[in-house]
Design a protein around this motif. Structure first.
Motif, PDB file in Angstrom:
ATOM      1  N   TYR A  72      -7.940   8.739   1.704  1.00 36.78           N
ATOM      2  CA  TYR A  72      -8.897   7.630   1.621  1.00 36.78           C
ATOM      3  C   TYR A  72      -8.274   6.238   1.587  1.00 36.78           C
ATOM      4  O   TYR A  72      -9.003   5.251   1.618  1.00 36.78           O
ATOM      5  N   ALA A 111      -8.086   1.348  -1.151  1.00 37.41           N
ATOM      6  CA  ALA A 111      -9.439   0.899  -1.473  1.00 37.41           C
ATOM      7  C   ALA A 111     -10.412   2.066  -1.578  1.00 37.41           C
ATOM      8  O   ALA A 111     -11.325   2.046  -2.401  1.00 37.41           O
ATOM      9  N   GLY A 112     -10.212   3.093  -0.758  1.00 33.42           N
ATOM     10  CA  GLY A 112     -11.148   4.204  -0.740  1.00 33.42           C
ATOM     11  C   GLY A 112     -10.873   5.265  -1.787  1.00 33.42           C
ATOM     12  O   GLY A 112     -11.743   6.077  -2.102  1.00 33.42           O
ATOM     13  N   ARG A 122       0.020   9.210   7.320  1.00 30.01           N
ATOM     14  CA  ARG A 122      -1.177   8.495   6.890  1.00 30.01           C
ATOM     15  C   ARG A 122      -0.860   7.544   5.749  1.00 30.01           C
ATOM     16  O   ARG A 122      -1.298   6.389   5.733  1.00 30.01           O
ATOM     17  N   TRP A 156      -1.630   3.576   5.751  1.00 28.60           N
ATOM     18  CA  TRP A 156      -2.383   2.804   4.758  1.00 28.60           C
ATOM     19  C   TRP A 156      -1.549   1.669   4.212  1.00 28.60           C
ATOM     20  O   TRP A 156      -2.034   0.545   4.032  1.00 28.60           O
ATOM     21  N   ARG A 163       0.839   0.080   5.614  1.00 25.17           N
ATOM     22  CA  ARG A 163       0.925  -0.956   6.627  1.00 25.17           C
ATOM     23  C   ARG A 163      -0.359  -1.783   6.667  1.00 25.17           C
ATOM     24  O   ARG A 163      -0.326  -3.011   6.611  1.00 25.17           O
ATOM     25  N   LEU A 164      -1.511  -1.117   6.705  1.00 20.12           N
ATOM     26  CA  LEU A 164      -2.778  -1.849   6.871  1.00 20.12           C
ATOM     27  C   LEU A 164      -3.200  -2.566   5.588  1.00 20.12           C
ATOM     28  O   LEU A 164      -3.715  -3.684   5.637  1.00 20.12           O
ATOM     29  N   GLU A 165      -2.994  -1.924   4.446  1.00 19.39           N
ATOM     30  CA  GLU A 165      -3.517  -2.497   3.199  1.00 19.39           C
ATOM     31  C   GLU A 165      -2.504  -3.320   2.434  1.00 19.39           C
ATOM     32  O   GLU A 165      -2.875  -4.064   1.530  1.00 19.39           O
ATOM     33  N   PRO A 205       1.039  -6.317   6.227  1.00 19.12           N
ATOM     34  CA  PRO A 205       0.499  -6.572   7.564  1.00 19.12           C
ATOM     35  C   PRO A 205       1.539  -6.968   8.609  1.00 19.12           C
ATOM     36  O   PRO A 205       1.340  -6.704   9.785  1.00 19.12           O
ATOM     37  N   PRO A 228      -0.936  10.866  13.309  1.00 23.53           N
ATOM     38  CA  PRO A 228      -2.197  10.533  12.629  1.00 23.53           C
ATOM     39  C   PRO A 228      -2.562   9.052  12.665  1.00 23.53           C
ATOM     40  O   PRO A 228      -3.619   8.685  12.163  1.00 23.53           O
ATOM     41  N   VAL A 229      -1.715   8.199  13.220  1.00 30.39           N
ATOM     42  CA  VAL A 229      -2.113   6.804  13.404  1.00 30.39           C
ATOM     43  C   VAL A 229      -2.137   6.436  14.882  1.00 30.39           C
ATOM     44  O   VAL A 229      -2.189   5.267  15.244  1.00 30.39           O
ATOM     45  N   SER A 230      -2.123   7.440  15.751  1.00 36.01           N
ATOM     46  CA  SER A 230      -2.147   7.179  17.186  1.00 36.01           C
ATOM     47  C   SER A 230      -3.406   6.421  17.602  1.00 36.01           C
ATOM     48  O   SER A 230      -4.498   6.673  17.093  1.00 36.01           O
TER      49      SER A 230
END
Lengths: 187, 187
Positions: free
Chosen positions: A22, A25-26, A95, A99, A101-103, A106, A154-156
DNA sequence: CCTAACCTACCGACTGGTTAGTCGGTAAGG
DNA sequence: CCTTACCGACTAACCAGTCGGTAGGTTAGG
């Protein structure tokens, strides 16, 4: 004071699964503590916040993310294929990195320099020995290999492979990956 | 009934920025409606939920994610470099795709087949003309090019480039990318 | 030309469920 | 007696989604 060590491990395992599924944040701390069978207040005693727990999870798995597969600079095609396989058996690690990287991160390096530096140095030596092309900088050789190995990860942005896929698909992807890395990076 | 069209546009713009920055779970609808200057109840009248708003944002930008750059199967190295540049000018699109992958579509194709099929067909023709190597299937050629172009993208597992980077860095990466795609995929 | 009915944009205030984080404690071991 | 594992119950803030409206524009009937 029955068994703090085991509880902590169960907690980190549950947190790994939750964060991988998740994101930060999730993720739900109640779900984590329930899955681990560890009281939430206990959790907050060890790690001081949800973010702190994520940090612990991520740094615990860092070496597995980076060294899930032994690095073989003299045979990058085989390394890429081994990474493909490790992404299949352990999608959670990819995964988790996604996460982060994105959260969290950046731009710039996702991992600390001291994790990547030895690999860059090894690539440089392999270049000097004529095992890897010399017209691309070691850090970029590494980045390109990781990106290629992650083509079906899983991030393709295109297709994410799974263990359930037909064996013929896996073979075909491994062959393509091996060929591409060889032609692009081996002199 | 002053200006529903403009309000809707402002809302989608604000939602794009919010979802790109925080993902679905991390996005806050109050923040979106405040940034857009659109009342939240109005928002729920148009899109029925936060998820619905994300869907609208994602499908609105789908063609930009897929066709941000004209596809040139006869010159894949140039295509990869153009993608690198588009990721620099528009990191939001890549991040949106990343969130969608992690929060929505954990395995399989990220996009509907009808977005990718024309490209696969074009690659097949280019292979028949001898412009692209024939030992790799069209869909995999495409996946590999996208993965390579994303080596330094906002979902990179190694390093994410930014516009602020030195021009020399950008040039070096473009050159490496061009060389790798050419050597790997052009006969 | 007026007006009533109707639609759609717009809105402030609210709510009920959720969620990160806390409190005040018990008991086990050293 | 001190430290550390363990715990149920609590809370304050947050947050997605709703309610009950107003107002401006458009259409149709008279």
């Amino acid at each position: 004071m029955r068994n703090g060590e085991r509880s902590r491990e169960r907690l980190l395992d549950a947190a790994t699964a939750e964060f991988a599924a998740y994101g930060i944040a999730g993720a739900r701390v109640d779900r984590i503590s329930a899955a681990a069978g560890v009281n939430k207040a206990q959790m907050y005693g060890w790690f001081s916040s949800k973010e702190g727990l994520f940090d612990a999870v991520f740094s615990q798995h860092l070496h597995r993310i980076v060294d899930a597969v032994p690095f073989t600079p003299h045979d990058l095609p085989a390394y890429a294929v081994a990474l493909y396989d490790s992404y299949l058996t352990d999608p959670e690690l990819v995964r988790l990195a996604g996460w982060s990287r994105l959260e969290r991160v950046p731009v710039g390096d996702l991992l600390d320099a001291h994790h990547a530096d030895p690999k860059h140095a090894a690539i440089k030596r392999a270049q000097a020995e004529g095992r890897i092309v010399r017209d691309i900088r070691p850090d970029e050789v590494y980045a390109l290999v990781i990106a290629l190995a992650g083509t079906w990860s899983p991030v393709s942005a295109t297709f994410t492979a799974s263990r359930q896929d037909d064996q013929a698909d896996h073979r075909r992807r491994r062959r393509a990956l091996r060929a591409v890395v060889r032609r692009a990076l081996v002199p």
